[in-house]
Design a protein around this motif. Structure first.
Motif, PDB file in Angstrom:
ATOM      1  N   VAL A 160       0.826  -1.211   0.000  1.00 38.75           N
ATOM      2  CA  VAL A 160       0.000   0.000   0.000  1.00 38.75           C
ATOM      3  C   VAL A 160       0.864   1.267   0.000  1.00 38.75           C
ATOM      4  O   VAL A 160       0.452   2.311  -0.488  1.00 38.75           O
ATOM      5  CB  VAL A 160      -0.995  -0.041   1.190  1.00 38.75           C
ATOM      6  CG1 VAL A 160      -0.280   0.040   2.526  1.00 38.75           C
ATOM      7  CG2 VAL A 160      -2.039   1.032   1.097  1.00 38.75           C
ATOM      8  N   GLY A 161       2.103   1.155   0.506  1.00 32.43           N
ATOM      9  CA  GLY A 161       3.009   2.300   0.539  1.00 32.43           C
ATOM     10  C   GLY A 161       3.362   2.808  -0.844  1.00 32.43           C
ATOM     11  O   GLY A 161       3.772   3.956  -1.002  1.00 32.43           O
ATOM     12  N   HIS A 162       3.195   1.960  -1.845  1.00 31.82           N
ATOM     13  CA  HIS A 162       3.559   2.374  -3.205  1.00 31.82           C
ATOM     14  C   HIS A 162       2.330   2.554  -4.086  1.00 31.82           C
ATOM     15  O   HIS A 162       2.426   2.579  -5.315  1.00 31.82           O
ATOM     16  CB  HIS A 162       4.614   1.417  -3.777  1.00 31.82           C
ATOM     17  CG  HIS A 162       5.810   1.398  -2.878  1.00 31.82           C
ATOM     18  ND1 HIS A 162       6.722   2.437  -2.861  1.00 31.82           N
ATOM     19  CD2 HIS A 162       6.153   0.555  -1.876  1.00 31.82           C
ATOM     20  CE1 HIS A 162       7.606   2.200  -1.902  1.00 31.82           C
ATOM     21  NE2 HIS A 162       7.272   1.073  -1.290  1.00 31.82           N
ATOM     22  N   MET A 163       1.183   2.697  -3.428  1.00 35.72           N
ATOM     23  CA  MET A 163      -0.020   3.128  -4.139  1.00 35.72           C
ATOM     24  C   MET A 163       0.188   4.610  -4.462  1.00 35.72           C
ATOM     25  O   MET A 163       0.567   5.395  -3.589  1.00 35.72           O
ATOM     26  CB  MET A 163      -1.220   2.950  -3.202  1.00 35.72           C
ATOM     27  CG  MET A 163      -2.509   3.490  -3.745  1.00 35.72           C
ATOM     28  SD  MET A 163      -3.811   3.299  -2.503  1.00 35.72           S
ATOM     29  CE  MET A 163      -4.249   1.601  -2.752  1.00 35.72           C
ATOM     30  N   PRO A 171       9.325  12.422  -5.248  1.00 33.61           N
ATOM     31  CA  PRO A 171       9.957  11.128  -5.532  1.00 33.61           C
ATOM     32  C   PRO A 171       9.868  10.165  -4.348  1.00 33.61           C
ATOM     33  O   PRO A 171       9.927  10.590  -3.193  1.00 33.61           O
ATOM     34  CB  PRO A 171      11.419  11.491  -5.813  1.00 33.61           C
ATOM     35  CG  PRO A 171      11.461  12.958  -6.001  1.00 33.61           C
ATOM     36  CD  PRO A 171      10.286  13.537  -5.286  1.00 33.61           C
ATOM     37  N   CYS A 172       9.731   8.878  -4.655  1.00 29.34           N
ATOM     38  CA  CYS A 172       9.656   7.825  -3.636  1.00 29.34           C
ATOM     39  C   CYS A 172      10.937   6.992  -3.700  1.00 29.34           C
ATOM     40  O   CYS A 172      11.605   6.950  -4.739  1.00 29.34           O
ATOM     41  CB  CYS A 172       8.439   6.950  -3.916  1.00 29.34           C
ATOM     42  SG  CYS A 172       8.238   5.590  -2.755  1.00 29.34           S
ATOM     43  N   ALA A 173      11.245   6.295  -2.596  1.00 29.88           N
ATOM     44  CA  ALA A 173      12.440   5.444  -2.549  1.00 29.88           C
ATOM     45  C   ALA A 173      12.392   4.351  -3.623  1.00 29.88           C
ATOM     46  O   ALA A 173      13.428   3.836  -4.034  1.00 29.88           O
ATOM     47  CB  ALA A 173      12.553   4.808  -1.171  1.00 29.88           C
ATOM     48  N   CYS A 174      11.193   4.008  -4.108  1.00 27.33           N
ATOM     49  CA  CYS A 174      11.057   2.936  -5.103  1.00 27.33           C
ATOM     50  C   CYS A 174      11.391   3.408  -6.515  1.00 27.33           C
ATOM     51  O   CYS A 174      11.424   2.609  -7.446  1.00 27.33           O
ATOM     52  CB  CYS A 174       9.651   2.349  -5.069  1.00 27.33           C
ATOM     53  SG  CYS A 174       8.408   3.445  -5.786  1.00 27.33           S
ATOM     54  N   GLY A 175      11.598   4.724  -6.686  1.00 27.87           N
ATOM     55  CA  GLY A 175      11.938   5.237  -8.011  1.00 27.87           C
ATOM     56  C   GLY A 175      10.771   5.894  -8.727  1.00 27.87           C
ATOM     57  O   GLY A 175      10.952   6.531  -9.763  1.00 27.87           O
ATOM     58  N   GLY A 178       5.044  10.204  -6.119  1.00 29.66           N
ATOM     59  CA  GLY A 178       3.706  10.365  -5.565  1.00 29.66           C
ATOM     60  C   GLY A 178       3.149   9.171  -4.821  1.00 29.66           C
ATOM     61  O   GLY A 178       1.951   9.097  -4.559  1.00 29.66           O
ATOM     62  N   CYS A 179       4.026   8.213  -4.437  1.00 28.35           N
ATOM     63  CA  CYS A 179       3.548   7.056  -3.662  1.00 28.35           C
ATOM     64  C   CYS A 179       3.108   7.533  -2.268  1.00 28.35           C
ATOM     65  O   CYS A 179       3.616   8.538  -1.750  1.00 28.35           O
ATOM     66  CB  CYS A 179       4.664   6.042  -3.471  1.00 28.35           C
ATOM     67  SG  CYS A 179       5.253   5.282  -4.978  1.00 28.35           S
ATOM     68  N   LEU A 180       2.226   6.743  -1.649  1.00 31.90           N
ATOM     69  CA  LEU A 180       1.783   7.037  -0.283  1.00 31.90           C
ATOM     70  C   LEU A 180       2.993   7.210   0.646  1.00 31.90           C
ATOM     71  O   LEU A 180       3.020   8.116   1.477  1.00 31.90           O
ATOM     72  CB  LEU A 180       0.868   5.904   0.212  1.00 31.90           C
ATOM     73  CG  LEU A 180       0.354   6.064   1.638  1.00 31.90           C
ATOM     74  CD1 LEU A 180      -0.571   7.255   1.757  1.00 31.90           C
ATOM     75  CD2 LEU A 180      -0.355   4.788   2.090  1.00 31.90           C
TER      76      LEU A 180
HETATM   77 ZN    ZN Z   1       7.060   4.092  -4.051  1.00 30.92          ZN
END
Ligand code: ZN
Length: 317
Positions: A160-163, A171-175, A178-180
Motif C-alpha cells: 500500500v506504501g507504493h499506491m 519522488p519515492c524510494a522505489c523510483g 507520488g507514492c503514499l
Molecule cells: Zn514508491
C-alpha cells in the motif's frame, strides 16, 4: 519437556527476536543490530547469535519464523529485492538459515508478518478481513482475507506504501513519484517540516531542532503538534489526507472495512486519527461511512515477532 519456537523480525537497522512456547506464549524478547552493510554472512551470524541467546531462556527450539523487509519470491524462499537490506537482494534466506540451524525456517514479508501477528494476538484477533498498514520510515501493508494472509499472485500483495496518491507527487524510494510512502511516512513528515521551515513558516520546530533541520524527526513534529504548533499540526493533517485517500481506495476496491495502523508512527495515532477518520468518511461511499473502522495496532513494534512466531508454529502443524 516444553518446546519452543522463535519469531524474528529483520529490519534495516535492527533484528528483533521473540521466544514463544509451543502454545504461543511470548517468553522473552531480544534485539541486536542488523549490520547489513557488513554483508550477508554477518547478518546470518547475528541472527544465529540472537536465536542462541533466546534459547537460553527456554529449551529446544523446533522452528524459526522470519519477517523480513522486502519482496520475496512466491515460495517464500528468496528475498528478491529489499531497499533497506540491499546486501541481501536475491539471497536464499530460507535455505541458508535452515542449513545453519538444522530446523525448519519459514519466511514472510515483514508487514505481512505484522498482519499475522495482529490477527493472532493483537487488534485483528476478532476480524476476518483487514489491512494492516505499517507507518514508519517507509509504509508497508499486509492483508488478512477470510482469516488468512493474502499475498497475491506473485507474492507482493499489500504494498500500500507504493499506491500512487499524487500523480505529480514527490519522488519515492522505489523510483516512482507520488507514492503514499513519499507523502505519509515518518520520512515524509520530516521532509514537510524541513520544507516549511525553509519556506519561513513560523514554528516551534525551529527552536526544538536548535536550527539543525537534519535533527527533526516525526516524533519531534508530533510533540510540537501536541503542544499546539499550527505548522506541525498542518503537516500531520497533510500526511493523514494522503493516508485517507489510500484507505478509501482500498475500501472502494476490496470492500474491506477494518484498517489497523501499526509501525512507529502509530505512536502518533491519537493526534492524526481524528483527521484520518474524518477524511476517510468523506472519501468512501456513503453506504461505507459507518462501516470503515481504523484502529491503532495493539502489538506495536512487536507485531512482527508475533507474526513470525505464528509462522514458525503454523509451519510445524
Ligand atoms: Zn514508491
Amino acid at each position: 519437556m516444553q518446546n519452543y519456537v522463535v519469531g524474528i523480525d529483520i529490519g534495516g537497522t535492527m533484528v528483533k527476536g521473540g521466544l514463544f512456547t509451543n502454545d504461543g506464549i511470548l517468553v522473552q524478547k531480544l534485539s541486536a543490530e542488523t549490520r547489513v552493510h557488513q554483508g550477508s554472512d554477518t547478518v546470518l551470524k547475528n541472527l544465529s547469535t540472537l536465536v542462541t541467546s533466546l534459547q537460553k531462556y527456554g529449551g529446544r527450539v523446533l522452528s524459526v519464523g522470519i519477517g523480513v523487509a522486502g519482496v520475496l519470491d512466491v515460495k517464500r524462499e528468496t528475498l528478491l529485492q529489499s531497499p533497506n537490506l540491499p546486501e541481501l537482494d536475491n539471497f536464499p534466506l530460507k535455505r541458508r538459515l535452515a542449513e545453519a540451524w538444522g530446523i525448519p525456517v519459514f519466511v514472510e514479508n515483514d508487514a505481512n508478518a505484522a498482519a499475522l501477528g495482529e490477527k493472532w494476538a493483537g487488534a485483528g484477533r476478532n476480524l476476518d478481513n483487514f489491512l494492516l498498514i505499517t507507518l514508519g520510515t517507509g509504509i508497508g501493508g499486509g492483508f488478512i482475507v477470510n482469516g488468512e494472509l493474502w499475498t497475491g499472485e506473485a507474492g507482493k500483495a499489500g504494498e500500500v506504501g507504493h499506491m500512487v496518491v499524487v500523480t505529480d507527487g514527490v519522488p519515492c524510494a522505489c523510483g516512482k513519484y507520488g507514492c503514499l510512502e513519499a507523502h505519509s511516512s515518518a520520512e515524509a513528515v520530516k521532509r514537510m517540516a524541513i520544507e516549511a521551515l525553509q519556506a519561513g513558516v513560523c514554528s516551534s520546530l525551529k527552536n526544538l531542532s536548535g536550527g539543525d533541520y537534519a535533527a527533526i524527526d516525526a516524533e519531534m513534529v508530533y510533540h510540537a503538534a501536541k503542544k499546539g504548533d499550527a505548522a506541525a499540526t498542518e503537516i500531520f493533517k497533510k500526511a493523514s489526507h494522503y493516508l485517507a485517500v489510500a484507505i478509501a481506495n482500498v475500501n472502494n476496491l476490496l470492500d474491506i472495512h477494518n484498517f489497523i495502523i501499526g509501525g512507529g508512527m502509530s505512536n502518533a495515532f491519537d493526534l492524526f486519527a481524528p483527521f484520518l477518520q474524518g477524511e476517510v468518511k468523506e472519501l468512501v461511499f456513503t453506504t461505507a461511512r459507518d462501516k470503515v473502522t481504523i484502529v491503532s495496532s495493539k502489538l506495536g513494534n512487536d507485531a512482527g515477532i508475533f507474526g513470525a512466531g505464528y509462522l514458525a508454529l503454523k509451519g510445524l502443524k
